[in-house]
Design a protein around this motif. Structure first.
Motif, PDB file in Angstrom:
ATOM      1  N   PHE A   6       0.835  -1.200   0.000  1.00 54.10           N
ATOM      2  CA  PHE A   6       0.000   0.000   0.000  1.00 54.10           C
ATOM      3  C   PHE A   6       0.878   1.261   0.000  1.00 54.10           C
ATOM      4  N   ILE A   7       1.926   1.270   0.802  1.00 61.03           N
ATOM      5  CA  ILE A   7       2.841   2.412   0.873  1.00 61.03           C
ATOM      6  C   ILE A   7       3.569   2.575  -0.460  1.00 61.03           C
ATOM      7  N   LYS A   8       3.929   1.445  -1.095  1.00 63.40           N
ATOM      8  CA  LYS A   8       4.591   1.517  -2.394  1.00 63.40           C
ATOM      9  C   LYS A   8       3.658   2.111  -3.437  1.00 63.40           C
ATOM     10  N   VAL A   9       2.412   1.697  -3.432  1.00 67.33           N
ATOM     11  CA  VAL A   9       1.436   2.218  -4.397  1.00 67.33           C
ATOM     12  C   VAL A   9       1.212   3.701  -4.166  1.00 67.33           C
ATOM     13  N   ILE A  10       1.042   4.106  -2.909  1.00 63.35           N
ATOM     14  CA  ILE A  10       0.855   5.526  -2.580  1.00 63.35           C
ATOM     15  C   ILE A  10       2.108   6.310  -2.987  1.00 63.35           C
ATOM     16  N   GLY A  11       3.305   5.789  -2.681  1.00 62.27           N
ATOM     17  CA  GLY A  11       4.566   6.451  -3.055  1.00 62.27           C
ATOM     18  C   GLY A  11       4.700   6.600  -4.550  1.00 62.27           C
ATOM     19  N   LEU A  12       4.312   5.532  -5.280  1.00 59.18           N
ATOM     20  CA  LEU A  12       4.360   5.590  -6.735  1.00 59.18           C
ATOM     21  C   LEU A  12       3.355   6.609  -7.276  1.00 59.18           C
ATOM     22  N   ALA A  13       2.171   6.658  -6.670  1.00 63.60           N
ATOM     23  CA  ALA A  13       1.161   7.631  -7.085  1.00 63.60           C
ATOM     24  C   ALA A  13       1.648   9.061  -6.808  1.00 63.60           C
ATOM     25  N   VAL A  14       2.253   9.286  -5.643  1.00 68.69           N
ATOM     26  CA  VAL A  14       2.777  10.618  -5.300  1.00 68.69           C
ATOM     27  C   VAL A  14       3.905  10.990  -6.253  1.00 68.69           C
ATOM     28  N   LEU A  15       4.765  10.011  -6.569  1.00 72.26           N
ATOM     29  CA  LEU A  15       5.868  10.256  -7.494  1.00 72.26           C
ATOM     30  C   LEU A  15       5.337  10.601  -8.891  1.00 72.26           C
ATOM     31  N   ALA A  16       4.333   9.861  -9.342  1.00 75.68           N
ATOM     32  CA  ALA A  16       3.736  10.133 -10.651  1.00 75.68           C
ATOM     33  C   ALA A  16       3.077  11.511 -10.656  1.00 75.68           C
ATOM     34  N   TRP A  17       2.337  11.809  -9.602  1.00 82.32           N
ATOM     35  CA  TRP A  17       1.680  13.110  -9.494  1.00 82.32           C
ATOM     36  C   TRP A  17       2.715  14.236  -9.470  1.00 82.32           C
ATOM     37  N   SER A  18       3.795  14.060  -8.738  1.00 78.79           N
ATOM     38  CA  SER A  18       4.860  15.070  -8.687  1.00 78.79           C
ATOM     39  C   SER A  18       5.489  15.251 -10.062  1.00 78.79           C
ATOM     40  N   GLY A  19       5.716  14.153 -10.758  1.00 77.84           N
ATOM     41  CA  GLY A  19       6.262  14.237 -12.114  1.00 77.84           C
ATOM     42  C   GLY A  19       5.344  14.996 -13.041  1.00 77.84           C
ATOM     43  N   PHE A  20       4.036  14.698 -12.922  1.00 77.13           N
ATOM     44  CA  PHE A  20       3.054  15.415 -13.737  1.00 77.13           C
ATOM     45  C   PHE A  20       3.066  16.898 -13.413  1.00 77.13           C
TER      46      PHE A  20
END
Length: 103
Positions: A6-20
């Motif tokens: 769950f933390i990995k998915v949230i981290g990946l989502a935050v990373l993707a959002w930050s990249g966007f």
């Protein structure tokens, strides 16, 4: 799904959002700079056009001043010239009168 996944998915989502967000900010800044450059280019063109027009007007003024100095006679010069011509005519008339008196 456990806690780590769950933390990995949230981290990946935050990373993707930050990249966007970084991409979006970069895109908006680039667009703003292009728009500003276009405005500055137009302004430079207008300034060049105005500079050429001012140079043309300065040249016309310079030419007019040169023509004025060639064709313009000051009042004092005209009076002096006319006075000299009139005195020469008077001297000529006096000389003619003297010659007629001798004959």
């Amino acid at each position: 799904m456990d806690n780590q996944d769950f933390i990995k998915v949230i981290g990946l989502a935050v990373l993707a959002w930050s990249g966007f967000l970084v991409w979006a900010i970069k895109y908006l800044i680039d667009r703003a700079l292009r728009t500003r450059e276009a405005r500055l280019d137009k302004q430079d063109d207008r300034l060049d056009n105005h500079s050429r027009r001012i140079d043309d007007q300065n040249q016309k003024l310079h030419d007019a001043l040169l023509d004025l100095s060639k064709n313009y006679v000051r009042r004092e010069d005209w009076v002096h010239w006319v006075t000299r011509v009139e005195s020469k005519i008077d001297n000529l008339a006096t000389t003619i009168t003297k010659w007629r008196g001798r004959k």
